[in-house]
Design an enzyme around this catalytic site. Structure first.
Site, PDB file in Angstrom:
ATOM      1  CD1 TRP A   1     -32.124 -12.083 -37.970  1.00  0.00           C
ATOM      2  CD2 TRP A   1     -31.742  -9.994 -37.257  1.00  0.00           C
ATOM      3  NE1 TRP A   1     -32.222 -11.249 -39.054  1.00  0.00           N
ATOM      4  CE2 TRP A   1     -31.989  -9.961 -38.654  1.00  0.00           C
ATOM      5  CE3 TRP A   1     -31.477  -8.801 -36.600  1.00  0.00           C
ATOM      6  CZ2 TRP A   1     -31.985  -8.770 -39.384  1.00  0.00           C
ATOM      7  CZ3 TRP A   1     -31.471  -7.624 -37.343  1.00  0.00           C
ATOM      8  CH2 TRP A   1     -31.726  -7.612 -38.717  1.00  0.00           C
ATOM      9  CG  ASP A   2     -36.338 -13.470 -38.606  1.00  0.00           C
ATOM     10  OD1 ASP A   2     -35.103 -13.471 -38.628  1.00  0.00           O
ATOM     11  OD2 ASP A   2     -37.036 -13.755 -39.591  1.00  0.00           O
TER      12      ASP A   2
ATOM     13  CD  GLU B   1     -28.762 -13.173 -44.424  1.00  0.00           C
ATOM     14  OE1 GLU B   1     -29.249 -13.716 -45.432  1.00  0.00           O
ATOM     15  OE2 GLU B   1     -28.925 -13.612 -43.268  1.00  0.00           O
TER      16      GLU B   1
ATOM     17  CE  LYS C   1     -31.520 -11.579 -48.193  1.00  0.00           C
ATOM     18  NZ  LYS C   1     -31.183 -12.776 -47.417  1.00  0.00           N
TER      19      LYS C   1
HETATM   20  C1  BGC Z   1     -32.778 -12.580 -43.974  1.00  0.00           C
HETATM   21  C2  BGC Z   1     -32.414 -12.729 -42.515  1.00  0.00           C
HETATM   22  C3  BGC Z   1     -33.560 -13.417 -41.794  1.00  0.00           C
HETATM   23  C4  BGC Z   1     -33.903 -14.732 -42.458  1.00  0.00           C
HETATM   24  C5  BGC Z   1     -35.110 -15.400 -41.819  1.00  0.00           C
HETATM   25  C6  BGC Z   1     -33.114 -13.939 -44.552  1.00  0.00           C
HETATM   26  O1  BGC Z   1     -33.503 -13.801 -45.888  1.00  0.00           O
HETATM   27  O2  BGC Z   1     -31.711 -12.013 -44.708  1.00  0.00           O
HETATM   28  O3  BGC Z   1     -32.190 -11.464 -41.945  1.00  0.00           O
HETATM   29  O4  BGC Z   1     -33.211 -13.633 -40.474  1.00  0.00           O
HETATM   30  O5  BGC Z   1     -34.197 -14.498 -43.810  1.00  0.00           O
HETATM   31  O6  BGC Z   1     -36.240 -14.594 -41.904  1.00  0.00           O
END
Ligand code: BGC
Length: 794
Positions: free
Chosen positions: A362-363, A489, A593
């Protein structure tokens, strides 16, 4: 102690003045070149030493086992990992029979410069071999923005004080040894020598070609190279090729004042369907086109492309040279990751490293596309077209999960779900609303109705269908979305995550409205009036929990009743928490987080009162540990909105310097594209107060004390708008396009080619004090890095 490469602070370049081998892997990511199709880590020309060799082609991956401790229904069975393809960067040098290797002899000078306007990486070396043969070597590398399949290197060698025998070997090498950092031996096995040779056609007729295919994913990769050589009379050129190596050797003798000049053109292609001869021809053709333009032509095209990009995207930051450099560096990596995407994903690390296995998350939609939509909109459309191209897989996944519509993967390369841990993967259904949000924003900013009809509508319809399948109306008529994971997360599988529900609400509403605008197309997608009405009903009835007792929104229902994490007991070395504490404990406590509810405030500001924003922000600041690089920019934007401007400034620094200062100590795996985009977001949406939607563009600018002037350019509704901000006023001017109405602190303003200036009101002192978990305050900036040395070229 954190070590920092000797990058200088300059407005338009990133320069490393001397080589530090301990930091080689980080600089390989920072200096990586890409056009969104080809990605080259900044490995030294001679190939060794290296941190991690890396040459990537967007969407060339290998399948690998995805082990599950206890397998469950619907778990993805195989993973995808980006593959290090044939390395075309290699140019080895021998001086009087001694191999040029920075670990031997004397390195008098070593400089690398990433030029953000030229789109090149230049390296200058002054070296003496162990036996005293002294040479100067210069190389300039580019990955072409205008020739999608092409990269090129200009490599020059000169003796310093005496005549020398010089041999240059230019190579294509496949199946280099790559360290797999994922820790899973089965995955490592799948990635050892991932390419099977199909053809090695040596450069006897000038062009060398190698064709390979991946073992399990069955993708065919072709690479080719050719050279223009300019040396003294008698210069000898030979070509050999066997196995995974193809080599062109140039041998000559150079007197002081003479130079060997070699231009290496190399080209790539890949396909899941095309035959070996077709791929062979494809790369030969790409080389011919590059050679026709020549090195100077490629350089000129590169600059022209970037001039145009910067015309519509540049951000000027006065008073903070580090942030000035960082925001341009971030924009440069954004355009590199997306310029020639053409229906492919933008991975979280771009094409700069193998971190996160090269997956897209989703980034892209929530961090990268907000920037591209207003600076390089075509790339945003390309990224969303890729989402449309994987709709069939997302539909299949929804069926597999017993849902309707489409369930997009949390992480993927080829469109299939790759997350091995479902509570923070499959359950993160917000990805679907994120895609919808990006579609709506793109259409709102560009008025691209063709895209809306052909690409946007199917994405909106299928994601709306998902929400209807995933949620339900409860006995009170409220539409609930239970058992999902929001952006944070450290909470999983929770009911009514506010972020998810608010974005799903917009998704449902916009799907219904867009279907009404394109009735014929909607009918083809099977949308009936009744179905659109169910979307509207769900949106109207969407449940957004609120804790009346505390006067804040719980991130998800019940969250504010959980025990608060004992932050005081955590040592600094126990962050990130997920590496030191079990998920079950993180999940049942109040600890965040990364921005989740606060991201909802930024993106759905209409759903919160100003008082709620201030109270929610204060509440979540005390719980947010920022164990993800995706958090700081969001916290910057909302901090600025609720009046904590200096705090916003600190968060800006953290997002902007993520990779230049290697703040997470993992830039070795590739740059953090979302955080780099976050620097722009913090400046434009944070200090510019830019919000846009529903056909309106609004600003509420205010500057922190470290920035004396901020100016940025935006593309919007076919216009190019320039906004200049000083501590007391904001000036708006259109550089292109017909007059536009926008708002400044809620008041309408008509803007045309003449500058309009408006006063910035005093920012009231916020009532609530803010604190972060102990030790997790955003860092104060380290003493600045060095400015550009005098006499060097910017
Ligand atoms: C984050 C996610 C992100 C992923 C990739 C994870 O540590 O919690 O939101 O999409 O890293 O960057």
């Amino acid at each position: 102690m954190i070590q920092h490469p000797a990058f200088t602070v300059e407005p338009w370049a990133v320069r490393e003045c001397s080589l530090d081998l301990d930091l080689l892997a980080q600089t390989e990511s920072v200096f990586a070149l890409s056009n969104g199709h080809i990605g080259l880590r900044a490995n030294l020309d001679e190939g060794e030493p290296y941190g991690q060799p890396g040459t990537y082609l967007n969407s060339v991956y290998e399948l690998r086992p995805l082990p599950h401790a206890e397998a469950g229904y619907g778990d993805p069975e195989s993973g995808q990992t980006v593959v290090n393809v044939t390395n075309g960067k290699l140019i080895r040098l021998l001086v009087d029979d001694e191999p040029f290797d920075v670990r031997y002899g004397t390195l008098h000078e070593h400089e690398r410069v990433l030029d953000l306007r030229a789109g090149t990486l230049t390296r200058k070396v002054h070296w003496s071999s162990p036996t005293g043969a002294e040479v100067r070597v210069t190389s300039t590398r580019l990955v072409s923005f205008t020739h999608r399949a092409v990269a090129a290197i200009l490599y020059e060698v000169e003796p310093v004080d005496r005549s020398l025998g010089v041999v240059v070997q230019s190579e294509l090498v496949a199946n280099e040894t790559v360290e797999y950092t994922g820790g899973d031996p089965r995955a490592a096995a799948a990635l050892t020598s991932p390419l099977v040779l199909e053809e090695n056609f040596p450069a006897s007729a000038g062009v060398a070609i190698m064709v390979h295919s991946t073992r399990a994913s069955r993708l065919r990769v072709a690479a080719a190279m050719c050279h223009d050589v300019d040396g003294p009379e008698g210069t000898l050129i030979e070509a050999q090729g066997s196995g995974d190596v193809s080599r062109v050797t140039v041998a000559t003798r150079l007197k002081p004042g003479e130079r060997l000049r070699l231009v290496k053109y190399f080209a790539y292609g890949w396909s899941a369907k095309r035959s070996r001869p077709a791929m062979h021809d494809q790369v030969v053709a790409a080389l011919a086109a590059a050679r026709l333009v020549g090195w100077d032509g490629l350089l000129a095209d590169q600059r022209r492309f970037l001039d145009k990009f910067w015309d519509g995207a540049d951000v000027e930051v006065e008073g903070d040279p580090e942030v000035q450099q960082a925001v341009r560096f971030g924009l440069f990596h954004l355009v590199q990751a997306s310029a020639r995407l053409e229906n492919r994903p933008i991975p979280g690390k771009g094409l700069t490293g193998n971190g996160y296995d090269g997956h897209a998350f989703w980034d892209t939609e929530m961090f990268v596309l907000p920037v591209l939509t207003y600076t390089h909109p075509r790339a945003a459309a390309d990224a969303l077209s890729w989402r449309k191209s994987i709709l069939p897989k997302a539909r299949d996944r929804a069926v597999q999960l017993g849902l309707g519509g489409a369930a997009f993967p949390w992480r993927t390369i080829n469109g299939e779900e790759c997350s091995g841990y479902w509570p923070a993967g499959t359950a993160a259904f917000h990805i679907n609303a994120d895609i919808a949000y990006a579609v709506v924003r793109y259409v709102d900013a560009t008025e691209d109705t063709r895209f809306e009809r052909d690409t946007g509508l199917p994405l909106l319809v299928e994601t709306a269908r998902l929400w209807c399948a995933l949620g339900h109306h409860d006995a009170d008529g409220r539409f609930r979305i239970d058992g999902v994971t929001g952006p944070d997360e450290y909470s999983a599988v929770a009911d009514n995550n506010v972020y998810t529900n608010l974005l799903a609400q917009q998704n449902l509403r916009e799907a219904a409205e867009t279907a009404t605008r394109h009735l014929d197309r909607a009918q083809e997608l099977g949308v009936t009036l009744e179905e659109a009405a169910t979307w509207r009903d769900a949106a109207i009835a969407m449940y957004v929990p609120y804790d009346e007792r505390l006067g804040v929104h719980p991130q998800s229902e019940g969250f504010t009743s959980h025990a608060v994490w004992d932050f005081a007991a955590i040592r600094p070395d126990q962050y990130p928490l997920m590496l030191h504490f079990p998920y079950f404990d993180l999940y049942r406590k109040q600890v965040v987080k990364q921005a989740d509810l606060v991201l909802a405030i930024q993106l759905r500001g209409d759903a919160f009162t100003p008082e709620q924003k201030a109270r929610d922000f204060a509440y979540y600041e005390a719980l947010t540990v920022r164990d993800s690089s995706l958090s700081a920019c969001t916290q910057a934007v909302v901090a600025a909105e609720v009046g904590h401007i200096q705090l916003a400034y600190r968060y800006l620094g953290e997002a902007a310097l993520m990779d230049l200062d290697d703040l997470e100590k993992n830039t070795v795996d590739g740059i953090h594209l979302a955080a780099l985009a976050g620097a722009w977001i913090a400046l434009v949406a944070g200090f510019g107060g830019m919000r846009s939607g529903q056909g309106r563009m609004c600003f509420a600018p205010k500057l922190p004390s470290g920035i004396t002037r901020l100016a940025f350019r935006l593309r919007y509704h076919g216009r190019l708008l320039r906004v200049g901000i000083t501590p007391r006023s904001a000036t708006y001017r259109l550089l292109e396009g017909p007059p536009l109405t926008l708002t400044h602190y809620g008041k309408e303003l008509s803007v045309d080619g003449r500058a309009v200036t408006r006063r910035i009101p005093e920012v009231p002192v916020p009532e609530l004090t803010i604190h972060q978990p102990p030790g997790r305050e955003p860092a104060l900036r380290r003493p600045g890095r060095k400015p550009r040395p005098p006499g060097t070229i910017a």
